[in-house]
Design a protein around this motif. Structure first.
Motif, mmCIF file in Angstrom:
data_model
loop_
_atom_site.group_PDB
_atom_site.id
_atom_site.type_symbol
_atom_site.label_atom_id
_atom_site.label_comp_id
_atom_site.label_asym_id
_atom_site.label_seq_id
_atom_site.Cartn_x
_atom_site.Cartn_y
_atom_site.Cartn_z
ATOM 1 N N ALA A 28 0.835 -1.210 0.000
ATOM 2 C CA ALA A 28 0.000 0.000 0.000
ATOM 3 C C ALA A 28 0.855 1.239 0.000
ATOM 4 C CB ALA A 28 -0.919 -0.019 1.221
ATOM 5 N N GLN A 29 1.977 1.175 0.780
ATOM 6 C CA GLN A 29 2.871 2.328 0.827
ATOM 7 C C GLN A 29 3.435 2.620 -0.555
ATOM 8 O OE1 GLN A 29 5.405 0.802 4.003
ATOM 9 N NE2 GLN A 29 4.853 2.546 5.271
ATOM 10 N N GLY A 30 3.767 1.552 -1.289
ATOM 11 C CA GLY A 30 4.294 1.757 -2.625
ATOM 12 C C GLY A 30 3.247 2.324 -3.570
ATOM 13 N N GLN A 31 1.990 1.831 -3.434
ATOM 14 C CA GLN A 31 0.926 2.271 -4.329
ATOM 15 C C GLN A 31 0.486 3.708 -4.034
ATOM 16 O OE1 GLN A 31 -2.131 -0.665 -3.854
ATOM 17 N NE2 GLN A 31 -0.946 -2.308 -4.802
ATOM 18 N N ASP A 32 0.452 4.072 -2.754
ATOM 19 C CA ASP A 32 -0.023 5.388 -2.369
ATOM 20 C C ASP A 32 1.068 6.452 -2.407
ATOM 21 O OD1 ASP A 32 -2.399 4.139 -1.904
ATOM 22 O OD2 ASP A 32 -2.105 3.963 0.266
ATOM 23 N N TYR A 33 2.293 6.037 -2.519
ATOM 24 C CA TYR A 33 3.425 6.961 -2.450
ATOM 25 C C TYR A 33 3.684 7.624 -3.788
ATOM 26 C CZ TYR A 33 8.210 8.644 -1.822
ATOM 27 O OH TYR A 33 9.330 9.431 -1.767
ATOM 28 N N PRO A 34 3.954 8.952 -3.780
ATOM 29 C CA PRO A 34 3.871 9.857 -2.638
ATOM 30 C C PRO A 34 2.500 10.530 -2.580
ATOM 31 C CG PRO A 34 4.992 10.960 -4.419
ATOM 32 C CD PRO A 34 4.630 9.588 -4.928
ATOM 33 N N SER A 35 2.026 10.795 -1.397
ATOM 34 C CA SER A 35 0.720 11.433 -1.233
ATOM 35 C C SER A 35 0.838 12.828 -0.632
ATOM 36 C CB SER A 35 -0.173 10.562 -0.331
ATOM 37 O OG SER A 35 0.425 10.367 0.933
ATOM 38 N N ARG A 36 2.064 13.275 -0.395
ATOM 39 C CA ARG A 36 2.294 14.615 0.151
ATOM 40 C C ARG A 36 3.693 15.085 -0.250
ATOM 41 N NH1 ARG A 36 5.228 13.618 5.039
ATOM 42 N NH2 ARG A 36 4.951 11.467 5.839
ATOM 43 N N PRO A 37 4.034 16.346 -0.005
ATOM 44 C CA PRO A 37 5.350 16.871 -0.396
ATOM 45 C C PRO A 37 6.509 16.093 0.219
ATOM 46 C CG PRO A 37 3.872 18.666 0.123
ATOM 47 C CD PRO A 37 3.159 17.411 0.526
ATOM 48 N N ARG A 79 13.577 5.202 -7.052
ATOM 49 C CA ARG A 79 14.604 4.756 -7.993
ATOM 50 C C ARG A 79 14.122 4.892 -9.440
ATOM 51 N NH1 ARG A 79 19.240 4.213 -10.365
ATOM 52 N NH2 ARG A 79 19.406 2.390 -11.685
ATOM 53 N N ASP A 80 12.906 4.456 -9.707
ATOM 54 C CA ASP A 80 12.342 4.548 -11.058
ATOM 55 C C ASP A 80 12.196 6.003 -11.500
ATOM 56 O OD1 ASP A 80 12.189 1.803 -11.092
ATOM 57 O OD2 ASP A 80 10.041 1.711 -10.655
ATOM 58 N N ALA A 81 11.780 6.853 -10.570
ATOM 59 C CA ALA A 81 11.605 8.269 -10.897
ATOM 60 C C ALA A 81 12.947 8.923 -11.199
ATOM 61 C CB ALA A 81 10.909 8.985 -9.737
ATOM 62 N N LEU A 82 13.983 8.575 -10.422
ATOM 63 C CA LEU A 82 15.315 9.146 -10.650
ATOM 64 C C LEU A 82 15.862 8.716 -12.004
ATOM 65 C CD1 LEU A 82 17.715 10.763 -9.553
ATOM 66 C CD2 LEU A 82 18.576 8.651 -8.523
ATOM 67 N N GLY A 92 10.027 7.598 3.267
ATOM 68 C CA GLY A 92 10.165 8.043 1.886
ATOM 69 C C GLY A 92 9.918 9.523 1.677
ATOM 70 N N TYR A 93 9.604 10.244 2.754
ATOM 71 C CA TYR A 93 9.307 11.668 2.609
ATOM 72 C C TYR A 93 10.476 12.562 3.031
ATOM 73 C CZ TYR A 93 4.600 10.324 1.422
ATOM 74 O OH TYR A 93 3.511 9.770 0.777
ATOM 75 N N THR A 94 11.607 11.938 3.355
ATOM 76 C CA THR A 94 12.842 12.676 3.586
ATOM 77 C C THR A 94 13.949 12.018 2.784
ATOM 78 O OG1 THR A 94 12.209 13.319 5.844
ATOM 79 C CG2 THR A 94 14.542 13.463 5.276
ATOM 80 N N TRP A 95 14.541 12.788 1.891
ATOM 81 C CA TRP A 95 15.671 12.325 1.099
ATOM 82 C C TRP A 95 16.901 13.104 1.537
ATOM 83 C CZ3 TRP A 95 13.372 13.124 -4.524
ATOM 84 C CH2 TRP A 95 12.234 12.334 -4.682
ATOM 85 N N VAL A 96 18.069 12.650 1.096
ATOM 86 C CA VAL A 96 19.297 13.400 1.350
ATOM 87 C C VAL A 96 20.210 13.260 0.142
ATOM 88 C CG1 VAL A 96 20.496 11.478 2.480
ATOM 89 C CG2 VAL A 96 21.171 13.839 2.994
ATOM 90 N N TYR A 97 20.913 14.352 -0.157
ATOM 91 C CA TYR A 97 21.933 14.312 -1.208
ATOM 92 C C TYR A 97 23.167 13.675 -0.585
ATOM 93 C CZ TYR A 97 25.430 15.863 -4.604
ATOM 94 O OH TYR A 97 26.449 15.908 -5.531
ATOM 95 N N ALA A 156 10.775 -1.143 0.778
ATOM 96 C CA ALA A 156 11.314 -1.459 -0.541
ATOM 97 C C ALA A 156 10.466 -0.916 -1.694
ATOM 98 C CB ALA A 156 11.482 -2.975 -0.676
ATOM 99 N N PRO A 157 9.120 -0.996 -1.624
ATOM 100 C CA PRO A 157 8.317 -0.443 -2.724
ATOM 101 C C PRO A 157 8.514 1.067 -2.906
ATOM 102 C CG PRO A 157 6.987 -1.925 -1.381
ATOM 103 C CD PRO A 157 8.255 -1.693 -0.633
ATOM 104 N N VAL A 158 8.709 1.755 -1.797
ATOM 105 C CA VAL A 158 8.936 3.202 -1.867
ATOM 106 C C VAL A 158 10.303 3.481 -2.474
ATOM 107 C CG1 VAL A 158 9.242 5.308 -0.505
ATOM 108 C CG2 VAL A 158 7.411 3.711 0.071
#
Length: 327
Positions: A26-35, A273-276, A91-96, A266-268
């Motif tokens: 569900a997390q993979g399917q609903d992601y992302p749902s916010r900024p 990964r696919d988006a990048l 999945g709502y916090t990334w880092v360079y 993992a789904p997130v």
């Protein structure tokens, strides 16, 4: 009774596993749902910041949610990395992440995070060269003349870096060690500030990523002397490599990419990964990134992680050569 209990335990375990799998799906399917927040552990205007803003804009369009850039510079990137390592793994916090974070594993005794244990490295984005710059009116026109000035005034000339342990610091110390010279190290909070320090005549020279130096070079305030890479950079094709300038054996390349806190489902991770991958395959994105002097070098998660491990090993070796002690 024992059989009944065993059956109950197995049933509960199966239900828990199913619930976990269902939640992850569900997390993979609903992601992302916010900024999404993308932490850049460096100041605005630096090469990593520019890279993230260009890439983040494309990722916002692909994922359908805003990717908000948050600059948290300080201590050569340690502060931002610490914040990202402690962020929720949703999945709502990334880092360079990149070579400086790997370098800090050896440059600092207590960096406050572990680059290999605290993150999932999604993929590399770009690779950047560094360049030696001086003021245009300094009277120094090449590396040989810079070395001559350093020898005439041991320890009196000053160089700027983007902070202790950054490629700019490491590169300068290697140059000094290779030429048997000395200079005063003046660390700044990032490459943009260190570059401005040279342009503003606060220091004599610096080794910085090409991106923040280009405007000053094109504007006539800074003179590039050599690039610290195996081959000449396309954006500065008239500038020799350091080896061509007479100082072989020094090659520093900085790279960076996208990472998530350890434990992100993992789904997130796959969604990001696919988006990048899609973003970096976009000609417009590649053109903008390369216009800043970087090379777009996508990778698999495994390749990115391996490059970070190699950077840690290289840093340990270079610290011994340059006689640099951990902070």
């Amino acid at each position: 009774m024992n059989n009944t209990r065993r059956t109950l335990v197995v049933a509960v375990a199966a239900a828990a596993a199913l619930a976990t799998a269902t939640t992850a799906g569900a997390q993979g399917q609903d992601y992302p749902s916010r900024p999404i927040k993308w932490i850049v552990p460096y100041l605005a205007g630096t090469a990593p910041d520019t890279t993230v803003r260009i890439t983040g804009e494309a990722l916002s369009r692909i994922l359908g949610q805003p990717v908000v850039i948050e600059n948290r510079g300080g201590v050569a990137g340690n502060i931002g990395a610490q914040l990202a390592a402690k962020a929720p793994a949703d999945g709502y916090t990334w880092v360079y992440s990149g070579s400086p974070m790997a370098t800090n594993m050896r440059m600092y005794r207590k960096p406050g995070f572990d680059v290999m244990k605290d993150f999932i490295h999604v993929g590399r984005i770009t690779q950047s060269d560094s360049v030696i710059v001086v003021q245009s009116d300094s009277g120094i026109t090449n590396v040989k003349e810079l070395v001559e000035h350093l020898r005439k005034s041991p320890g009196k000339m000053a160089y700027a870096s983007g902070g202790v342990g950054t490629p700019s610091h490491m590169g300068a110390e290697l140059l000094l060690a290779a030429t048997g010279t000395k200079a005063l190290h003046v660390p700044y909070k990032g490459a943009s500030e260190s570059t401005n320090a040279v342009a503003g005549k606060q220091v004599d020279f610096a080794i910085a990523l090409i991106s923040p130096t280009l405007p000053h070079i094109q504007g006539g305030k800074l003179r590039p002397l050599a690039v610290l890479s195996p081959a000449r950079n396309p954006r500065l094709d008239q500038v020799p490599t350091l080896a061509e300038a007479g100082v072989p054996g020094i090659s520093l390349v900085s790279f960076g990419g996208l990472a998530l806190p350890k434990g992100t489902p993992a789904p997130v991770v796959q969604e990001v990964r696919d988006a990048l991958t899609k973003a970096l395959a976009t000609p417009e994105v590649r053109e903008k990134l390369e216009a800043n002097g970087a090379a777009v070098v996508p990778s698999t998660p495994e390749e990115f992680a391996q490059s970070l491990r190699a950077e840690i090993a290289l840093t340990e070796k270079l610290m011994k050569v340059a006689n640099i002690e951990a902070q």
